[in-house]
Design a protein around this motif. Structure first.
Motif, short mmCIF file in Angstrom:
data_model
loop_
_atom_site.label_atom_id
_atom_site.label_comp_id
_atom_site.label_asym_id
_atom_site.label_seq_id
_atom_site.Cartn_x
_atom_site.Cartn_y
_atom_site.Cartn_z
N ALA A 4 0.82 -1.22 0.00
CA ALA A 4 0.00 0.00 0.00
C ALA A 4 0.85 1.27 0.00
O ALA A 4 0.44 2.31 -0.49
CB ALA A 4 -0.94 0.00 1.21
N TRP A 5 2.04 1.18 0.55
CA TRP A 5 2.92 2.35 0.56
C TRP A 5 4.35 1.89 0.41
O TRP A 5 4.66 0.71 0.56
CB TRP A 5 2.75 3.14 1.87
CG TRP A 5 3.01 2.30 3.11
CD1 TRP A 5 2.12 1.50 3.75
CD2 TRP A 5 4.25 2.16 3.83
NE1 TRP A 5 2.70 0.86 4.81
CE2 TRP A 5 4.00 1.26 4.89
CE3 TRP A 5 5.53 2.71 3.67
CZ2 TRP A 5 5.00 0.89 5.80
CZ3 TRP A 5 6.52 2.34 4.58
CH2 TRP A 5 6.25 1.44 5.63
N HIS A 6 5.25 2.80 0.09
CA HIS A 6 6.68 2.51 0.08
C HIS A 6 7.42 3.62 0.80
O HIS A 6 6.90 4.72 0.95
CB HIS A 6 7.18 2.39 -1.36
CG HIS A 6 6.65 1.16 -2.05
ND1 HIS A 6 7.14 -0.09 -1.80
CD2 HIS A 6 5.64 1.02 -2.94
CE1 HIS A 6 6.47 -0.98 -2.51
NE2 HIS A 6 5.54 -0.32 -3.21
N MET A 7 8.61 3.33 1.23
CA MET A 7 9.39 4.33 1.93
C MET A 7 9.87 5.39 0.96
O MET A 7 10.34 5.07 -0.13
CB MET A 7 10.62 3.69 2.57
CG MET A 7 10.31 2.78 3.73
SD MET A 7 11.73 2.62 4.82
CE MET A 7 12.95 2.00 3.73
N ALA A 30 8.18 -4.30 9.25
CA ALA A 30 7.22 -5.26 8.68
C ALA A 30 7.19 -5.11 7.17
O ALA A 30 7.16 -6.09 6.41
CB ALA A 30 5.83 -5.02 9.26
N HIS A 31 7.24 -3.86 6.71
CA HIS A 31 7.21 -3.63 5.27
C HIS A 31 8.51 -4.12 4.60
O HIS A 31 8.47 -4.75 3.55
CB HIS A 31 7.00 -2.14 4.98
CG HIS A 31 7.05 -1.81 3.52
ND1 HIS A 31 5.98 -2.02 2.68
CD2 HIS A 31 8.05 -1.34 2.74
CE1 HIS A 31 6.31 -1.69 1.45
NE2 HIS A 31 7.58 -1.26 1.45
N LEU A 32 9.62 -3.86 5.26
CA LEU A 32 10.92 -4.25 4.69
C LEU A 32 11.01 -5.76 4.47
O LEU A 32 11.61 -6.22 3.51
CB LEU A 32 12.05 -3.81 5.63
CG LEU A 32 12.39 -2.32 5.60
CD1 LEU A 32 13.40 -2.01 6.68
CD2 LEU A 32 12.91 -1.90 4.25
N ALA A 34 8.82 -7.65 3.43
CA ALA A 34 8.11 -8.08 2.23
C ALA A 34 8.56 -7.34 0.98
O ALA A 34 8.20 -7.70 -0.13
CB ALA A 34 6.60 -7.90 2.44
N CYS A 35 9.34 -6.27 1.13
CA CYS A 35 9.59 -5.41 -0.03
C CYS A 35 11.09 -5.24 -0.28
O CYS A 35 11.79 -4.54 0.45
CB CYS A 35 8.94 -4.04 0.19
SG CYS A 35 9.18 -2.95 -1.22
N ALA A 36 11.55 -5.89 -1.35
CA ALA A 36 12.98 -5.83 -1.69
C ALA A 36 13.35 -4.43 -2.16
O ALA A 36 14.47 -3.95 -1.91
CB ALA A 36 13.31 -6.85 -2.76
N ALA A 37 12.42 -3.74 -2.83
CA ALA A 37 12.73 -2.39 -3.35
C ALA A 37 13.11 -1.45 -2.22
O ALA A 37 14.10 -0.72 -2.31
CB ALA A 37 11.51 -1.85 -4.13
N CYS A 38 12.33 -1.48 -1.15
CA CYS A 38 12.62 -0.58 -0.04
C CYS A 38 13.88 -1.01 0.73
O CYS A 38 14.59 -0.17 1.27
CB CYS A 38 11.43 -0.49 0.91
SG CYS A 38 10.09 0.47 0.20
N ARG A 39 14.14 -2.32 0.75
CA ARG A 39 15.40 -2.76 1.35
C ARG A 39 16.56 -2.17 0.57
O ARG A 39 17.54 -1.73 1.13
CB ARG A 39 15.49 -4.30 1.35
CG ARG A 39 14.57 -4.97 2.35
CD ARG A 39 15.08 -6.35 2.74
NE ARG A 39 15.05 -7.30 1.63
CZ ARG A 39 14.00 -8.07 1.33
NH1 ARG A 39 12.89 -7.98 2.05
NH2 ARG A 39 14.04 -8.91 0.33
ZN LIG Z 1 8.29 -0.88 -0.44
#
Ligand SMILES: [Zn+2]
Ligand SMILES: Nc1ncnc2c1ncn2[C@@H]1O[C@H](COP(=O)(O)OP(=O)(O)O)[C@@H](O)[C@H]1O
Ligand SMILES: [Mg+2]
Lengths: 268, 282
Positions: A4-7, A30-32, A34-39
């Motif tokens: 739903a959102w990204h950093m 929690a978001h990190l 699941a989300c490789a892009a934000c990592r």
């Molecule tokens: Zn993200």
């Protein structure tokens, strides 16, 4: 939920420098997960080594088992983490069982009040049997459904059994001390059943080398109650808790421990 | 020799019933299939090799060690999936595998958790590692069992009927997994399904009444039935059943004018099990 959102860069920078509050940090983490892009976005913000360490800790925290309160108590008492885990899976060390044991003791203690004909005898009869029941539960086949796997593992079965028995005994003694003192308020009385409890527990383990643990525990309990009743009929303050009884308990303990020692290979 | 498992004239009885009687065979690196009908003694043999049971007589060597004296050394190099294993009810996948890892003497928490995560990933359960085992399907539960057997990269892996009760698709995934495991280890896999053996085993051992009645490659097992399988419009042979095309497929001693067909591993296995009957009919 995680898409739903990204950093944005600002949040990434804040998080990397530890400037986000704990709530926001938790949601970022929690978001990190699941989300490789934000990592990836976070990577330039944090020195590599630190990122790896943070990351390790996050994955470890996410799927590693949360230590139970019993486990944390053991850790505080200086028990190593892996041993605490082995003890914590013992069914008779689970909160439900400890609560049941406490209730049984409480009733025994209440029944031992001044009005009862046998005085404190009910409590003295029940207190040493409680760890026997606990050990039967901790050692019986049903206690470890994966016992076949445990058998084939290098960890010593005798050591595991004794470890769990010792923990069960410790918990039962603590319970009985607290309840006995609170309800009956007699410190001297509290000491006399310790040795019988140790003897009966060790005897149960020793017999379990031949018998099914349930049979072994049942036999020991039957023996104890029979002896107790026989002695109680003749004496108000049973010999069982006098010096004769204490010495006999010591002898039973020594013989049982010796039997366990020489038969330690047969256990596994 | 390169034999990692040597079983020589081993017997084991339970009361008056004889589960193994004079069993001998060897196995080496790669996947060896133990075939046999129910009651043939496969589980008894597995438990013996897992050092859970002791033999009444005979000699066993595992990875060069003697289970009577060096049990601990063997256990340190062993992965074992018992037949129909039970798991602690309330445990998650991670907790259960972690528990076994502790029993396998992995003391350091960080390293142990890494290893637990590795084996859970290896059997494809990373997504459910935080789920309680009792909520998993039978196939997933079986994979939990395999995961714990892989802890610590054991040299000898014993899997007792790991494919029993799986649907065909799960079976395929299993075979892929097991043959990967067998690339650099000794894997012994018991089954009563010949397809498992044909699909993934380099060697097959057939047990019957606690004895070894065959040891060789699956191709050699197929060869047992060479020239002894034929198709005919009527029932013939010692074993015979109607095929999808309406003909009968017969195993035994064929008549002179028989139309021989190529045998399968299953044919060879059936012939071994009913060999006495076949010989009697000749
Ligand atoms: Zn993200
Ligand atoms: N624990 C046991 N107690 C008594 N009999 C057993 C036990 N285990 C196996 N048996 C007997 O030994 C024989 C072989 O059994 P098993 O090894 O389980 O064969 P399989 O795994 O090939 O089906 C059977 O007759 C079985 O009844
Ligand atoms: Mg079996």
């Amino acid at each position: 939920m995680s898409t739903a959102w990204h950093m944005d860069d600002e949040l990434a920078a804040d998080y990397a420098r530890g400037r986000t509050g704990p709530t926001l940090a938790a949601s970022v983490e929690a978001h990190l997960l699941a989300c490789a892009a934000c990592r990836g976005k976070l990577a330039p913000e944090v020195p590599r080594a630190r990122l790896d360490r943070v990351w390790d800790e996050i994955t470890a925290a996410v799927d590693a088992p949360r230590p139970t309160s019993f486990e944390r108590l053991l850790r505080v008492l200086g028990v190593p983490e892996h041993t605490a885990r082995l003890l914590a899976v013992t069914s008779s060390l689970k909160p439900a069982w400890i609560a049941a044991g406490a209730v049984a003791l409480l009733f025994a203690a209440l029944a031992s009040g001044e009005t009862s004909r046998f005085g404190t005898l009910v409590f003295l009869a029940v207190a040493p049997i409680l760890p026997v029941a606990g050990v039967v539960l901790a050692y019986g086949r049903g206690a470890d459904p994966a016992h076949e796997i445990a058998f084939a593992a290098p960890y010593s079965v005798v050591r595991l059994t004794l470890l769990r028995a010792a923990a069960v005994l410790g918990v039962c003694v603590a319970l009985a001390l607290v309840i006995g003192l609170a309800v009956l308020g007699d410190g001297g009385l509290m000491a006399v059943w310790l040795l019988p409890a140790l003897a009966l527990t060790t005897l149960t383990l020793a017999l379990a080398g031949w018998l099914d643990p349930l049979m072994s525990g049942g036999a020991v309990a039957a023996l104890w109650f029979a002896g107790f009743a026989a002695v109680a009929v003749y004496e108000v303050r049973p010999v069982l808790f006098g010096s004769v009884g204490q010495l006999a308990s010591l002898a039973v303990f020594a013989v049982s421990a010796f039997v366990i020692f020489i038969r330690r290979r047969e256990f596994s | 020799m390169n034999d990692t498992v040597v079983v020589d004239d081993v017997s084991k009885s339970f009361g008056r019933s004889r589960a193994l009687s004079g069993l001998s065979f060897t196995a080496r690196k790669g996947v060896t299939g133990l075939l046999g009908p129910n009651g043939a003694g496969k589980t008894t043999l597995m438990r013996l090799l897992a050092t859970v049971l002791a033999a009444d007589s005979g000699r066993v060597r595992l990875l060069g060690w003697n289970p009577v004296y060096d049990r601990l050394e063997i256990r340190r190099r062993l992965g074992y999936l018992p037949q129909e294993p039970a798991y602690q009810r309330g445990f998650t996948v991670f907790e259960f595998v972690d528990y076994v890892a502790i029993l396998k003497e992995m003391v350091d928490r960080r390293a142990r958790h890494d290893e637990v995560r590795r084996v859970i990933g290896e059997v494809g359960l990373a997504d459910v590692s935080g789920k309680k085992i009792r909520t998993l399907s039978g196939g997933m539960r079986r994979r939990v069992g395999i995961a714990q057997a892989l802890l610590g990269d054991p040299e000898l892996v014993l899997l007792d009927e790991p494919t029993a009760g799986l649907d065909p698709e799960q079976r395929l995934r299993f075979r892929a997994l097991i043959s990967r495991i067998g690339e650099n280890r000794t894997v012994l896999l018991s089954t009563h399904q010949t397809e498992d053996v044909a699909a993934l085993c380099e060697r097959a051992v057939v047990l019957k009444d606690g004895r070894c009645v065959f040891a060789g490659t699956p191709e050699e097992l197929r060869g047992v039935a060479r020239g002894r399988v034929w198709q005919s419009p009527r029932r013939a042979g010692v074993l015979s059943w109607r095929t999808g095309e309406g003909d009968f497929r017969n195993i035994g001693s064929p008549p002179a004018d028989a139309t021989l067909v190529p045998p399968t591993v299953e044919d060879g296995y059936l012939l071994l099990l009913d060999g006495d009957k076949v010989e009697a009919a000749v």
